[in-house]
Design a protein around this motif. Structure first.
Motif, mmCIF file in Angstrom:
data_model
loop_
_atom_site.group_PDB
_atom_site.id
_atom_site.type_symbol
_atom_site.label_atom_id
_atom_site.label_comp_id
_atom_site.label_asym_id
_atom_site.label_seq_id
_atom_site.Cartn_x
_atom_site.Cartn_y
_atom_site.Cartn_z
ATOM 1 N N PRO A 143 -2.616 7.748 -16.698
ATOM 2 C CA PRO A 143 -1.336 7.137 -17.073
ATOM 3 C C PRO A 143 -0.190 7.827 -16.324
ATOM 4 C CG PRO A 143 -2.687 7.471 -19.007
ATOM 5 C CD PRO A 143 -3.393 8.158 -17.864
ATOM 6 N N GLY A 144 0.669 7.033 -15.725
ATOM 7 C CA GLY A 144 1.778 7.572 -14.950
ATOM 8 C C GLY A 144 1.389 8.003 -13.546
ATOM 9 N N GLY A 145 0.114 7.840 -13.183
ATOM 10 C CA GLY A 145 -0.369 8.264 -11.877
ATOM 11 C C GLY A 145 0.139 7.384 -10.745
ATOM 12 N N LEU A 146 0.055 7.921 -9.536
ATOM 13 C CA LEU A 146 0.519 7.212 -8.347
ATOM 14 C C LEU A 146 -0.565 7.196 -7.278
ATOM 15 C CD1 LEU A 146 4.153 8.644 -7.975
ATOM 16 C CD2 LEU A 146 3.494 6.385 -8.856
ATOM 17 N N PHE A 147 -0.548 6.139 -6.474
ATOM 18 C CA PHE A 147 -1.442 5.997 -5.331
ATOM 19 C C PHE A 147 -0.587 5.817 -4.088
ATOM 20 C CE2 PHE A 147 -3.944 2.718 -2.762
ATOM 21 C CZ PHE A 147 -4.599 3.675 -2.010
ATOM 22 N N ALA A 148 -0.704 6.744 -3.129
ATOM 23 C CA ALA A 148 0.040 6.676 -1.867
ATOM 24 C C ALA A 148 -0.927 6.276 -0.756
ATOM 25 C CB ALA A 148 0.689 8.018 -1.554
ATOM 26 N N LEU A 149 -0.625 5.150 -0.119
ATOM 27 C CA LEU A 149 -1.476 4.585 0.928
ATOM 28 C C LEU A 149 -0.721 4.569 2.244
ATOM 29 C CD1 LEU A 149 -3.941 2.979 1.975
ATOM 30 C CD2 LEU A 149 -2.836 0.911 1.050
ATOM 31 N N GLU A 150 -1.280 5.237 3.233
ATOM 32 C CA GLU A 150 -0.698 5.228 4.575
ATOM 33 C C GLU A 150 -1.345 4.098 5.368
ATOM 34 O OE1 GLU A 150 -0.367 8.191 8.408
ATOM 35 O OE2 GLU A 150 -0.446 9.090 6.407
ATOM 36 N N HIS A 151 -0.522 3.317 6.058
ATOM 37 C CA HIS A 151 -1.025 2.186 6.842
ATOM 38 C C HIS A 151 -0.007 1.854 7.917
ATOM 39 C CE1 HIS A 151 1.735 -0.591 4.662
ATOM 40 N NE2 HIS A 151 1.491 0.214 3.644
ATOM 41 N N ASP A 152 -0.287 0.830 8.704
ATOM 42 C CA ASP A 152 0.693 0.400 9.699
ATOM 43 C C ASP A 152 1.326 -0.911 9.244
ATOM 44 O OD1 ASP A 152 -1.221 -1.529 10.307
ATOM 45 O OD2 ASP A 152 -1.671 -0.737 12.287
ATOM 46 N N ALA A 153 2.244 -1.425 10.045
ATOM 47 C CA ALA A 153 3.051 -2.579 9.640
ATOM 48 C C ALA A 153 2.259 -3.886 9.561
ATOM 49 C CB ALA A 153 4.236 -2.740 10.591
ATOM 50 N N ARG A 154 1.026 -3.917 10.033
ATOM 51 C CA ARG A 154 0.215 -5.129 9.886
ATOM 52 C C ARG A 154 -0.035 -5.471 8.432
ATOM 53 N NH1 ARG A 154 -4.882 -3.608 13.397
ATOM 54 N NH2 ARG A 154 -4.230 -1.591 12.595
ATOM 55 N N HIS A 155 0.048 -4.466 7.577
ATOM 56 C CA HIS A 155 -0.227 -4.668 6.154
ATOM 57 C C HIS A 155 1.100 -4.649 5.397
ATOM 58 C CE1 HIS A 155 -4.440 -4.153 7.048
ATOM 59 N NE2 HIS A 155 -4.104 -3.088 7.744
ATOM 60 N N ASP A 156 1.347 -5.726 4.671
ATOM 61 C CA ASP A 156 2.596 -5.852 3.935
ATOM 62 C C ASP A 156 2.275 -5.940 2.444
ATOM 63 O OD1 ASP A 156 5.083 -6.386 2.929
ATOM 64 O OD2 ASP A 156 5.314 -8.321 3.941
ATOM 65 N N PHE A 157 2.719 -4.958 1.702
ATOM 66 C CA PHE A 157 2.449 -4.910 0.271
ATOM 67 C C PHE A 157 3.687 -5.259 -0.569
ATOM 68 C CE2 PHE A 157 -0.843 -2.167 2.079
ATOM 69 C CZ PHE A 157 -1.964 -2.673 1.444
ATOM 70 N N ALA A 158 4.692 -5.878 0.052
ATOM 71 C CA ALA A 158 5.960 -6.161 -0.636
ATOM 72 C C ALA A 158 5.754 -6.937 -1.945
ATOM 73 C CB ALA A 158 6.912 -6.914 0.285
ATOM 74 N N GLU A 159 4.770 -7.787 -2.001
ATOM 75 C CA GLU A 159 4.518 -8.599 -3.197
ATOM 76 C C GLU A 159 3.332 -8.094 -4.017
ATOM 77 O OE1 GLU A 159 6.694 -11.016 -3.983
ATOM 78 O OE2 GLU A 159 7.775 -10.423 -2.162
ATOM 79 N N ALA A 160 2.816 -6.940 -3.679
ATOM 80 C CA ALA A 160 1.624 -6.421 -4.345
ATOM 81 C C ALA A 160 1.933 -5.924 -5.755
ATOM 82 C CB ALA A 160 1.018 -5.290 -3.530
ATOM 83 N N ASP A 161 0.990 -6.137 -6.656
ATOM 84 C CA ASP A 161 1.121 -5.628 -8.022
ATOM 85 C C ASP A 161 1.215 -4.112 -8.000
ATOM 86 O OD1 ASP A 161 0.950 -8.131 -9.156
ATOM 87 O OD2 ASP A 161 -1.201 -7.973 -9.612
ATOM 88 N N GLY A 162 2.145 -3.575 -8.758
ATOM 89 C CA GLY A 162 2.249 -2.140 -8.929
ATOM 90 C C GLY A 162 2.975 -1.391 -7.836
ATOM 91 N N LEU A 163 3.498 -2.091 -6.813
ATOM 92 C CA LEU A 163 4.199 -1.387 -5.743
ATOM 93 C C LEU A 163 5.444 -0.706 -6.300
ATOM 94 C CD1 LEU A 163 4.334 -0.790 -2.654
ATOM 95 C CD2 LEU A 163 5.884 -2.759 -2.509
ATOM 96 N N VAL A 164 5.548 0.597 -6.085
ATOM 97 C CA VAL A 164 6.711 1.376 -6.511
ATOM 98 C C VAL A 164 7.726 1.436 -5.376
ATOM 99 C CG1 VAL A 164 7.499 3.649 -7.308
ATOM 100 C CG2 VAL A 164 5.313 2.724 -8.119
ATOM 101 N N PHE A 165 7.252 1.761 -4.186
ATOM 102 C CA PHE A 165 8.112 1.733 -3.000
ATOM 103 C C PHE A 165 7.248 1.734 -1.753
ATOM 104 C CE2 PHE A 165 7.612 6.327 -3.634
ATOM 105 C CZ PHE A 165 7.410 6.800 -2.348
ATOM 106 N N SER A 166 7.858 1.337 -0.665
ATOM 107 C CA SER A 166 7.217 1.355 0.635
ATOM 108 C C SER A 166 8.247 1.838 1.636
ATOM 109 C CB SER A 166 6.725 -0.053 0.989
ATOM 110 O OG SER A 166 5.878 -0.019 2.098
ATOM 111 N N ARG A 167 7.857 2.782 2.498
ATOM 112 C CA ARG A 167 8.781 3.333 3.492
ATOM 113 C C ARG A 167 8.100 3.393 4.840
ATOM 114 N NH1 ARG A 167 10.871 6.702 -0.635
ATOM 115 N NH2 ARG A 167 12.755 5.739 -1.399
ATOM 116 N N ALA A 168 8.855 3.066 5.884
ATOM 117 C CA ALA A 168 8.333 3.143 7.244
ATOM 118 C C ALA A 168 8.854 4.409 7.911
ATOM 119 C CB ALA A 168 8.770 1.924 8.041
ATOM 120 N N TYR A 169 7.967 5.063 8.632
ATOM 121 C CA TYR A 169 8.291 6.255 9.417
ATOM 122 C C TYR A 169 7.771 5.975 10.825
ATOM 123 C CZ TYR A 169 8.539 8.068 4.677
ATOM 124 O OH TYR A 169 8.833 8.251 3.354
ATOM 125 N N GLY A 170 8.578 5.323 11.629
ATOM 126 C CA GLY A 170 8.108 4.878 12.938
ATOM 127 C C GLY A 170 7.055 3.810 12.739
#
Length: 181
Positions: A143-170
């Motif tokens: 409960p309260g846990g987080l999952f951090a997934l590193e990926h490239d821009a081909r994958h868009d999770f903007a509409e994904a269930d549970g998304l807290v935030f998404s940030r691009a670094y290059g």
């Protein structure tokens, strides 16, 4: 490469030789853990690092106060680097290294009672299962846990269930998902 924060800040870590892995850069790790630190307490956290490579993500969490990290990597020589990094940093007693396919481990881990406060994944960017990872990991989050997934821009999770935030670094994107969605 180096640990970017916490008790082991500035300590060097080794990266596996060759191009088999793509270690998360110091800059991305520092930004990720800064963002995570504002959303959760890492002290005493249980961490799972999938596709661990050098172990940099899990070791960063331990440096910042996590009680324990499990590093899952299928390639033996790469896992040996992660294991060596834990020993070199003096935290081998707080790190479990497991030679296994990360996706197979996820399936097996769901059947256990173990839950993690933080799950980190830095899979190969061309892994076809990347879109399914948030759903596969969610049952493992405390409960309260987080999952951090590193990926490239081909994958868009903007509409994904549970998304807290998404940030691009290059070219690198980190999407963070919560347990409660």
């Amino acid at each position: 490469m180096r640990i970017t924060g916490g008790a082991l800040a500035r300590r060097p870590i080794d990266a596996p030789k060759g191009d088999r892995t793509r270690p998360t850069t110091d800059r991305v790790r520092e930004a990720l853990f800064s963002a995570l630190g504002s959303r959760m307490e890492l002290r005493d956290a249980r961490v799972l690092d999938l596709f661990a490579g050098s172990g940099a993500l899990g070791l960063e969490a331990v440096s910042r106060g996590a009680a324990h990290a499990t590093l899952v990597e299928r390639h033996g020589p790469t896992l040996a680097v992660a294991r060596g990094n834990a020993r070199q940093l003096g935290v081998a007693d707080r790190v479990r290294t497991l030679r296994a396919d990360a996706l197979a481990h996820l399936g097996a881990a769901v059947d256990t009672a173990t839950r993690f406060d933080l799950v980190l994944a830095d899979p190969p960017y061309d892994l076809s299962e990347i879109p399914t990872l948030p759903g596969l990991v969610r049952p493992l989050l405390a409960p309260g846990g987080l999952f951090a997934l590193e990926h490239d821009a081909r994958h868009d999770f903007a509409e994904a269930d549970g998304l807290v935030f998404s940030r691009a670094y290059g070219r690198t994107v980190v999407s963070v998902f919560g347990a409660g969605a």
